[in-house]
Design a protein around this motif. Structure first.
Motif, short mmCIF file in Angstrom:
data_model
loop_
_atom_site.label_atom_id
_atom_site.label_comp_id
_atom_site.label_asym_id
_atom_site.label_seq_id
_atom_site.Cartn_x
_atom_site.Cartn_y
_atom_site.Cartn_z
N LEU A 162 36.66 23.79 21.04
CA LEU A 162 36.78 24.55 19.80
C LEU A 162 38.19 24.44 19.23
N ILE A 163 39.19 24.60 20.07
CA ILE A 163 40.58 24.50 19.61
C ILE A 163 40.86 23.09 19.08
N PHE A 164 40.41 22.07 19.80
CA PHE A 164 40.60 20.70 19.32
C PHE A 164 39.85 20.48 17.99
N SER A 165 38.66 21.05 17.87
CA SER A 165 37.88 20.93 16.64
C SER A 165 38.60 21.59 15.46
N GLN A 166 39.20 22.74 15.71
CA GLN A 166 39.95 23.41 14.64
C GLN A 166 41.18 22.59 14.24
N ALA A 167 41.78 21.89 15.19
CA ALA A 167 42.90 21.01 14.86
C ALA A 167 42.42 19.85 13.98
N VAL A 168 41.23 19.31 14.27
CA VAL A 168 40.67 18.25 13.43
C VAL A 168 40.40 18.79 12.02
N GLY A 227 44.64 4.96 16.20
CA GLY A 227 44.22 3.85 15.35
C GLY A 227 43.31 4.33 14.25
N HIS A 228 43.11 3.45 13.27
CA HIS A 228 42.19 3.74 12.17
C HIS A 228 41.79 2.43 11.51
N ASP A 229 40.63 2.46 10.91
CA ASP A 229 40.20 1.32 10.08
C ASP A 229 39.62 1.90 8.80
N ARG A 230 38.80 1.15 8.11
CA ARG A 230 38.27 1.59 6.81
C ARG A 230 37.42 2.85 6.89
N LYS A 231 36.78 3.07 8.06
CA LYS A 231 35.82 4.17 8.19
C LYS A 231 36.07 5.10 9.36
N ARG A 232 36.96 4.74 10.27
CA ARG A 232 37.08 5.50 11.51
C ARG A 232 38.52 5.92 11.78
N LEU A 233 38.62 7.02 12.54
CA LEU A 233 39.90 7.51 13.06
C LEU A 233 39.77 7.63 14.57
N HIS A 234 40.75 7.12 15.30
CA HIS A 234 40.81 7.24 16.75
C HIS A 234 41.98 8.17 17.04
N LEU A 235 41.67 9.36 17.54
CA LEU A 235 42.67 10.41 17.73
C LEU A 235 42.89 10.74 19.19
N TYR A 236 44.10 11.19 19.46
CA TYR A 236 44.45 11.75 20.76
C TYR A 236 45.10 13.09 20.46
N LEU A 237 44.46 14.15 20.93
CA LEU A 237 44.94 15.51 20.70
C LEU A 237 45.36 16.10 22.03
N SER A 238 46.52 16.72 22.05
CA SER A 238 46.99 17.35 23.29
C SER A 238 47.24 18.84 23.04
#
Length: 155
Positions: free
Chosen positions: A28-34, A82-93
């Motif tokens: 939930l906390i990570f989702s709120q950060a997104v 990373g990211h491309d035209r449609k995607r985001l690759h995230l690392y949340l700590s």
């Protein structure tokens, strides 16, 4: 260190019978950060309503590293891997406020979606530019320790 994107305090209704943050509430906390990230890149409520676009989570991995207790202030730091035209690759700590050691981390793959389908869609030029700006602002960061891990039993 990656920039802070979100701060909150562990609510009493988020803790379990051991007095620790329940597993689901880390997500939930990570989702709120997104959600905060979405606001920053133009996919806030007004942006979603105007464009008909949103982000969907395709995959999420969580590593629980240390316990977190009721009323502890915590913050989330964002590293765009990373990211491309449609995607985001995230690392949340997730960190206790004022501390560098992560108590949990989440690696996530998000997809930009045209809700009329729903179907994947390229980011708008404005959103893509905002993502690129965040990547530039974060600078060169080392690969996070828990990024790209595979869950498996040894041997």
């Amino acid at each position: 260190m990656p920039p802070r994107i979100y701060q909150t305090r562990v609510s009493a209704d988020w803790v379990d019978y051991n007095g620790h943050l329940r597993d689901a509430y880390y997500l939930l906390i990570f989702s709120q950060a997104v959600d905060t990230l979405m606001d920053q890149i133009g996919l806030d409520a007004a942006g979603r309503a105007a464009s008909g676009h949103s982000l969907f989570t395709l995959e999420a991995h969580i590593n629980y590293l240390h316990e977190v207790k009721q009323d502890e202030p915590v913050d989330v730091r964002l590293h765009i891997l990373g990211h491309d035209r449609k995607r985001l690759h995230l690392y949340l700590s997730l960190h206790r406020e004022g501390r560098e050691e992560a108590v949990a981390v989440s690696e996530q793959m998000l997809l930009h979606v045209d809700m009329s389908g729903p179907k994947s869609a390229p980011f708008s030029a404005t959103t893509a530019a905002r993502i690129a700006g965040l990547v530039k602002a974060q600078g060169e960061l080392p690969k996070p320790e828990y990024a790209g891990r595979v869950m498996a039993l040894p041997g």
